[in-house]
Design an enzyme around this catalytic site. Structure first.
Site, PDB file in Angstrom:
ATOM      1  N   GLY A 151     -79.016  26.323  43.819  1.00  0.00           N
ATOM      2  CA  GLY A 151     -77.687  25.982  44.324  1.00  0.00           C
ATOM      3  C   GLY A 151     -77.121  27.135  45.136  1.00  0.00           C
ATOM      4  O   GLY A 151     -77.444  27.322  46.304  1.00  0.00           O
ATOM      5  N   GLY A 152     -76.290  27.950  44.494  1.00  0.00           N
ATOM      6  CA  GLY A 152     -75.557  29.021  45.175  1.00  0.00           C
ATOM      7  C   GLY A 152     -76.413  29.880  46.097  1.00  0.00           C
ATOM      8  O   GLY A 152     -76.015  30.162  47.242  1.00  0.00           O
ATOM      9  N   TRP A 166     -77.312  22.181  48.584  1.00  0.00           N
ATOM     10  CA  TRP A 166     -76.120  22.769  49.214  1.00  0.00           C
ATOM     11  C   TRP A 166     -74.823  22.205  48.629  1.00  0.00           C
ATOM     12  O   TRP A 166     -73.740  22.634  49.018  1.00  0.00           O
ATOM     13  CB  TRP A 166     -76.157  22.537  50.728  1.00  0.00           C
ATOM     14  N   GLU A 223     -82.886  21.470  34.656  1.00  0.00           N
ATOM     15  CA  GLU A 223     -81.705  22.276  34.940  1.00  0.00           C
ATOM     16  C   GLU A 223     -80.793  22.312  33.721  1.00  0.00           C
ATOM     17  O   GLU A 223     -79.968  21.403  33.537  1.00  0.00           O
ATOM     18  CB  GLU A 223     -80.935  21.679  36.120  1.00  0.00           C
ATOM     19  N   GLU A 265     -74.139  17.515  37.764  1.00  0.00           N
ATOM     20  CA  GLU A 265     -72.754  17.338  38.246  1.00  0.00           C
ATOM     21  C   GLU A 265     -72.444  15.864  38.457  1.00  0.00           C
ATOM     22  O   GLU A 265     -71.308  15.424  38.267  1.00  0.00           O
ATOM     23  CB  GLU A 265     -72.546  18.160  39.536  1.00  0.00           C
TER      24      GLU A 265
END
Ligand code: PEP
Length: 251
Positions: A234-235, A10, A167, A97
């Site tokens: 993710g999204g 999230w 990823e 990230e």
């Protein structure tokens, strides 16, 4: 033989009430699913709110990061024991990230993986190449370095619970999913590196998730490949309906 894992990252979204609303929407949509392990990873502050809502749903709780010390003068950090205390069973480590914006390195990933395992958390260890590395033909070199660095010093027994997430950085949040062939090629390579590190049986057992713009429309193709054992999403994990349809990819 390998039970698929579908995990929702999230990221920096969802307050307590928003997270509870999402679980309320998601839980009935995935009820009865027993052929897939389902994991959600909210921000730290939301973790302790969710165990009551997740009870009986079969959905596990993950943190998005962890620190390697148990306690001490480390302002802003959260230890494995604190994550367990908050109800988490899994933890994402080394997300691109964090590597890109927060100085995560192979060395810090390695310390975090060891600490998580010692603290009885299941690490979801993320690796992946940038577009620059792919275009330079360095994909396998990067994956091998990240994998070996992140898992350095583990015994086969210690490694057993680890989940790996491939990823490609160029596919995260960009809408540009790796093709089924590109993902399968990278996963087969990763499994080969793990076989070299921990033996064939460990490599046969490890779940390797694909992450990078996974959506209900592309998950089936990815999951049809032999070395793709799930997805880190993710999204599309931020809405109950889309995450549930990814979880139910096989129906
Ligand atoms: C991720 O956050 O790990 C991810 C893969 O994001 P997205 O699905 O949005 O590309």
């Amino acid at each position: 033989m390998r039970k698929p894992v579908i995990a929702g990252n999230w990221k920096l979204f969802k307050t307590k009430n928003e997270a509870l609303a999402l679980i309320e929407e998601l839980a009935p949509l995935v009820s009865g699913v027993d052929n897939v392990e389902i994991v959600v990873a909210p921000v730290f502050t939301v973790l302790p709110t969710l165990p009551a809502a997740l009870a009986g749903t079969g959905i596990s709780l993950a943190a998005q990061d962890v620190f390697w010390e148990e306690e001490g003068a480390f302002t802003g950090e959260v230890s494995p024991r604190m994550l367990l205390d908050a109800g988490a069973s899994h933890v994402i480590i080394g997300h691109s990230e964090r590597r890109q914006y927060f100085g995560e390195t192979e060395e810090t990933v390695n310390k975090k993986v060891k600490a998580a395992l010692k603290g009885a958390l299941v690490p979801i260890v993320c690796i992946g190449e940038t577009l620059e590395a792919r275009e330079a033909g360095d994909t396998f070199k990067v994956l091998e370095r990240q994998l070996k660095g992140g898992l350095e010093g583990l015994t086969g027994t210690q490694f057993a619970p680890v989940i790996v997430a491939y990823e490609p950085v160029w596919a995260i949040g960009t809408g540009k999913v790796a093709s089924d062939d590109q993902a399968q090629e990278a996963h087969a390579f990763i499994r080969g590196v793990i076989a070299g590190l921990f033996g064939k049986s460990a490599a046969d057992k490890v779940r390797i998730l694909y992450g990078g713009s996974v959506k209900p429309e592309n998950v089936k193709g990815l999951m049809s490949r032999p070395d793709i054992d799930g997805a880190l999403v993710g999204g599309a994990s931020l809405k109950g309906a889309s995450f549930a349809s990814i979880v139910r990819y096989s129906e």
